[in-house]
Design an enzyme around this catalytic site. Sequence first.
Site, PDB file in Angstrom:
ATOM      1  N   SER A 204       0.863  -1.183   0.000  1.00  0.00           N
ATOM      2  CA  SER A 204       0.000   0.000   0.000  1.00  0.00           C
ATOM      3  C   SER A 204       0.895   1.227   0.000  1.00  0.00           C
ATOM      4  O   SER A 204       1.813   1.353   0.806  1.00  0.00           O
ATOM      5  CB  SER A 204      -0.947  -0.017   1.193  1.00  0.00           C
ATOM      6  OG  SER A 204      -0.275  -0.342   2.377  1.00  0.00           O
TER       7      SER A 204
ATOM      8  N   GLY B 257      -0.136   4.503   0.192  1.00  0.00           N
ATOM      9  CA  GLY B 257      -0.837   5.697   0.661  1.00  0.00           C
ATOM     10  C   GLY B 257      -1.692   6.278  -0.451  1.00  0.00           C
ATOM     11  O   GLY B 257      -2.443   5.558  -1.105  1.00  0.00           O
TER      12      GLY B 257
ATOM     13  N   GLY C  11      -2.060   4.694  -3.963  1.00  0.00           N
ATOM     14  CA  GLY C  11      -2.800   3.453  -4.204  1.00  0.00           C
ATOM     15  C   GLY C  11      -2.029   2.207  -3.828  1.00  0.00           C
ATOM     16  O   GLY C  11      -1.308   2.197  -2.823  1.00  0.00           O
TER      17      GLY C  11
ATOM     18  N   GLY D  18      -5.479  -0.112   5.660  1.00  0.00           N
ATOM     19  CA  GLY D  18      -4.620  -1.259   5.352  1.00  0.00           C
ATOM     20  C   GLY D  18      -5.320  -2.579   5.664  1.00  0.00           C
ATOM     21  O   GLY D  18      -5.145  -3.573   4.951  1.00  0.00           O
ATOM     22  N   ASP D  19      -6.107  -2.593   6.733  1.00  0.00           N
ATOM     23  CA  ASP D  19      -6.841  -3.813   7.095  1.00  0.00           C
ATOM     24  C   ASP D  19      -7.906  -4.128   6.046  1.00  0.00           C
ATOM     25  O   ASP D  19      -8.182  -5.299   5.765  1.00  0.00           O
ATOM     26  CB  ASP D  19      -7.484  -3.652   8.480  1.00  0.00           C
ATOM     27  CG  ASP D  19      -6.433  -3.398   9.554  1.00  0.00           C
ATOM     28  OD1 ASP D  19      -5.311  -3.942   9.423  1.00  0.00           O
ATOM     29  OD2 ASP D  19      -6.717  -2.662  10.508  1.00  0.00           O
TER      30      ASP D  19
END
Lengths: 308, 308
Positions: free
Chosen positions: A218, A220, A223, A249-250
Amino acid sequence: MTVLTVTPNPALDITYLVDRLRPGHVHRVRAVRSRPGGKGVNVARVVRARGVPAVVTGILGGATGETLRAGLTDLGIEDAMLTEALETRRTVNIVDDAGTATLLNEGGPDTGDEPWARLSARVAELALGADVAVVSGSLPPGPPPEAVAGLMAAAGHGGTPVIVDTSGPALRHAAEAGPAVLKPNVEELREVTGIDDPHRAAVALRRLGTGATAVVASLGADGLLGVTADGSWTARLAEPVIGNPTGAGDSVVAALALAVRAGDGCPDALRDACALSAATVLSPVAGEYDADAYTRLRTRVIVSEVQA
Amino acid sequence: MTVLTVTPNPALDITYLVDRLRPGHVHRVRAVRSRPGGKGVNVARVVRARGVPAVVTGILGGATGETLRAGLTDLGIEDAMLTEALETRRTVNIVDDAGTATLLNEGGPDTGDEPWARLSARVAELALGADVAVVSGSLPPGPPPEAVAGLMAAAGHGGTPVIVDTSGPALRHAAEAGPAVLKPNVEELREVTGIDDPHRAAVALRRLGTGATAVVASLGADGLLGVTADGSWTARLAEPVIGNPTGAGDSVVAALALAVRAGDGCPDALRDACALSAATVLSPVAGEYDADAYTRLRTRVIVSEVQA
């Protein structure tokens, strides 16, 4: 069949609303919220909201552990947490009227060898009934970083694909143990490989030890970046959304678990993960996403192949 | 016979040690301590450390309540808390390496009418076995400020003298109900009477309603001021001590409870309370005092009569 998430170091997440946080002062807490936390628990919430059954495991204990457990029941998540003689940690998030969030993370209780062995056995047992297993978040104090490899072996019992989201030395050990998917963020990727360029770093991470089938990083606002044996892709929105990034993120991990379960290829998985992550940023609560935004954003994700 | 302390709104006090508190940032909590809190619990700890048995009551509930209860047992305080269907509140004190303390106080659970009535009945029963009763701290959300008068009547059951340490409208109602001793601090005294001069304010507070037998006001670095029917006195150290003032007011109340129990007059009570309070400032933990400092400071307190 279900998605199994393993949270080695779960926490009770407490949110305090205050007027303004001023160091050195006394504050009246206007409102208190508390909910089960830890990355694997957030993943399970999102998986369940997407209509797929989720089972969580990890180690709980003490009064805080009991509160966390009661919260899982309220959320409709199947609770397969082990109870051991330790005190589950808390996190305190102080949110003020300007929206500034100040987070205090307790480190968690030291997990002894025997509870850790019991957790591995429980994970191996649960993996047999799962389509995919997720190992998410930091290790608690106690087990060494290489213990993540043992937990992954247990989660992969019977051939269950394993997704890992962790950081630091545990990330390196996880990469070497060969998971189906490894999901670092851009800082974790740089830290573990020592390489600044995200694409070169993801390629290098995927080649460590036995190697991960896929690395999804990831980035930020930039993308997601996915690297597999078949190629590399990015997925991003033309305009990044603005909101609360906690739990984004989860949601990426939840989307990847659903994609692995459905047998989707990397570009499709990235598209879904990008939209779900952005829809999470638009929701004020970690572990929840804005369902309307998700449907809308899913058609707007730009997926591009990365030329080597 | 014992000292009974009533804490209408007890709390589990949690202390977090961090490097530096920075609003808007994520902090790793280096160490976590938790202990039973609430003013009446602190008073009981100090009373017990002075060799006199202490009993605490109040209303507890939920997982936090159970943790608080276990802490009372560890401290050797006799636990006569009621368990009700509510969640006991927490306070979080964030202490950084520079010694700056940032406090977050949860308001506490709403106490229903029936639990409150059960608390009053319990207090009346316990008062029969006590030499002196202390009602300390804020009221929980739920009962109106005048409810403090009912709690005082229960605590005074069988003629037990009652000491009250509270603030705001409850302080006014407490004064009118005629306690043995009322212990406001200088801000509370000003707020409830509207009078700036502490002596004039204490005299006025003592004359409200049925009237308190004595008003003892804590004036911070200026020591203590006591007003009775027989006169007014101050007690202070030539050089105020520097340290952590948390719990100093509770030590004043503890000393006053022991003085009432022993039948000491106001000047002696003030001398002891001033030394005990200063010895508490010199201890880093609220509810504890530096025993050596107490012995040493006791001979250095300057008690003076206030000329009307």
